[in-house]
Enzyme design. Structure first.
Site, mmCIF file in Angstrom:
data_model
loop_
_atom_site.group_PDB
_atom_site.id
_atom_site.type_symbol
_atom_site.label_atom_id
_atom_site.label_comp_id
_atom_site.label_asym_id
_atom_site.label_seq_id
_atom_site.Cartn_x
_atom_site.Cartn_y
_atom_site.Cartn_z
ATOM 1 N N TYR A 48 6.111 1.848 -5.594
ATOM 2 C CA TYR A 48 5.196 0.940 -4.882
ATOM 3 C C TYR A 48 5.497 0.953 -3.376
ATOM 4 O O TYR A 48 4.589 1.092 -2.550
ATOM 5 C CB TYR A 48 5.335 -0.471 -5.457
ATOM 6 C CG TYR A 48 4.368 -1.486 -4.899
ATOM 7 C CD1 TYR A 48 3.009 -1.423 -5.195
ATOM 8 C CD2 TYR A 48 4.808 -2.532 -4.082
ATOM 9 C CE1 TYR A 48 2.117 -2.370 -4.699
ATOM 10 C CE2 TYR A 48 3.931 -3.485 -3.580
ATOM 11 C CZ TYR A 48 2.582 -3.402 -3.894
ATOM 12 O OH TYR A 48 1.699 -4.336 -3.396
ATOM 13 N N ASN B 182 -8.430 -2.384 -0.253
ATOM 14 C CA ASN B 182 -7.646 -3.402 -0.969
ATOM 15 C C ASN B 182 -7.224 -2.950 -2.357
ATOM 16 O O ASN B 182 -6.223 -3.428 -2.892
ATOM 17 C CB ASN B 182 -8.476 -4.687 -1.051
ATOM 18 C CG ASN B 182 -7.935 -5.645 -2.092
ATOM 19 O OD1 ASN B 182 -6.985 -6.387 -1.841
ATOM 20 N ND2 ASN B 182 -8.522 -5.621 -3.290
ATOM 21 N N ASP C 220 -13.492 4.443 -9.094
ATOM 22 C CA ASP C 220 -12.035 4.565 -9.130
ATOM 23 C C ASP C 220 -11.633 5.259 -7.835
ATOM 24 O O ASP C 220 -11.974 6.435 -7.630
ATOM 25 C CB ASP C 220 -11.627 5.393 -10.361
ATOM 26 C CG ASP C 220 -10.113 5.566 -10.469
ATOM 27 O OD1 ASP C 220 -9.416 5.488 -9.434
ATOM 28 O OD2 ASP C 220 -9.644 5.782 -11.597
ATOM 29 N N VAL C 221 -10.919 4.557 -6.950
ATOM 30 C CA VAL C 221 -10.638 5.121 -5.618
ATOM 31 C C VAL C 221 -9.708 6.320 -5.664
ATOM 32 O O VAL C 221 -9.573 7.042 -4.672
ATOM 33 C CB VAL C 221 -10.046 4.075 -4.634
ATOM 34 C CG1 VAL C 221 -11.061 3.009 -4.278
ATOM 35 C CG2 VAL C 221 -8.747 3.492 -5.138
ATOM 36 N N LYS D 299 3.043 2.140 -0.320
ATOM 37 C CA LYS D 299 2.594 1.224 0.736
ATOM 38 C C LYS D 299 3.112 1.659 2.114
ATOM 39 O O LYS D 299 2.436 1.466 3.124
ATOM 40 C CB LYS D 299 3.012 -0.214 0.404
ATOM 41 C CG LYS D 299 2.299 -0.796 -0.830
ATOM 42 C CD LYS D 299 0.785 -0.936 -0.618
ATOM 43 C CE LYS D 299 0.122 -1.703 -1.763
ATOM 44 N NZ LYS D 299 -1.318 -1.918 -1.535
#
Ligand code: NDP
Length: 259
Positions: free
Chosen positions: A155, A90, A63-64, A159
């Protein structure tokens, strides 16, 4: 000899969707590839597909958003296949809500996975690239890293953070043979976009076909991008021909965003 022969890549979220396409594209270009994610079964399937191209592959459950898991993943990749001098961040999650309905949990989860996860991975891997005097980082951001849109505050913030991280690290390592770039796709035909279509059906009562048409309409090409197109761009950024491209957020959306 293939372009990326002798290179070792680590692709987070490499078990499905865009990550899987990138992992396979890098393998077809000659790289050995480690894939990570939270689901061991899908990772093993991708590992099988990579090995079928003749390249070495390994899967690491990670889990990053958990620093200790990222550090353990990088140690495992080094042990299994060697130093990953190509890193593709990614792994990501998305979600839509009006600002007033964006919960603390949603905000924190998106920032943790999409921005902090990429930071943990880069902090663990980029020093190996600097040491080797060669490296490629490709961050899978989004058009939401370049522009805002309704109902994606968390989101878009995550990003934009990823793109800021990309630009800052690119500047830091520019003289060391390492490039750091982001790809910024519009809607891509994956499970994530299936969930976006489902959100539209719930909010508007339209059927799935109409919902997908709305998403296709965001591109002047009136279509979704494909995972293979994103993979092609990511693989190009790992090539020698792309060594002058650094610190960029490259948009792949059929021409909707021009900036
Ligand atoms: P999918 O939902 O199909 O895949 C997401 C991937 O991320 C899976 O492999 C998943 O693996 C992994 N992942 C999610 N959370 C974590 C986590 N905490 N730790 C490790 N891995 C995780 O989405 P896509 O393939 O479409 O998306 C891939 C990337 O592309 C994302 O960063 C997304 O934001 C970005 N993107 C997608 C677009 C689209 O329209 N689809 C457009 C622009 C950008 P698992 O669940 O097994 O952990």
């Amino acid at each position: 000899m293939s372009e990326l022969s002798g290179r070792i890549a680590l692709v987070t979220g490499g078990g499905r969707g865009i990550g899987r396409a990138i992992a396979l594209s890098l393998a077809q270009a000659g790289a050995d590839v480690a894939v990570s994610g939270r689901n061991a079964d899908v990772l093993e399937e991708t590992v099988g597909a990579i090995r079928a191209t003749g390249r070495r592959a390994t899967a690491v459950v990670c889990d990053v958003s958990e620093r200790s898991q990222v550090d353990a993943m990088v140690a495992q990749v080094k042990k299994d296949v060697g130093d990953p001098l190509i890193l593709v961040n990614n792994a990501g999650i998305a979600g839509s809500a009006k600002l007033s309905e964006t919960t603390d949990d949603m905000w924190e989860a998106m920032l943790r996975v999409n921005a902090t996860g990429a930071f943990y991975c880069m902090r663990a891997v980029v020093p190996m690239m600097v040491e080797a005097k060669w490296g490629r980082v490709v961050n899978v951001a989004s058009i939401a890293a370049r522009a805002g849109a309704p109902y994606i505050a968390a989101y878009a913030a995550s990003k934009h953070a990823m793109l800021g991280l990309t630009r800052a690290v690119a500047a830091e390592v520019a003289a060391r043979g390492v490039t750091v770039n982001a790809v910024c796709p519009g809607y891509v035909d994956t499970e994530m976009t299936d969930r976006s279509a489902a959100f539209i059906t719930v909010r508007t009562g339209r059927d799935d076909k109409e919902a997908r048409k709305i998403l296709e309409g965001f591109s002047p090409q009136k279509r979704l991008m494909t995972a293979d197109e994103v993979a092609g761009l990511a693989t190009y950024l790992c090539s020698e021909a792309a060594r002058g491209i650094n610190g960029q957020g490259l948009v792949l959306d059929g021409g909707a965003f021009q900036g």
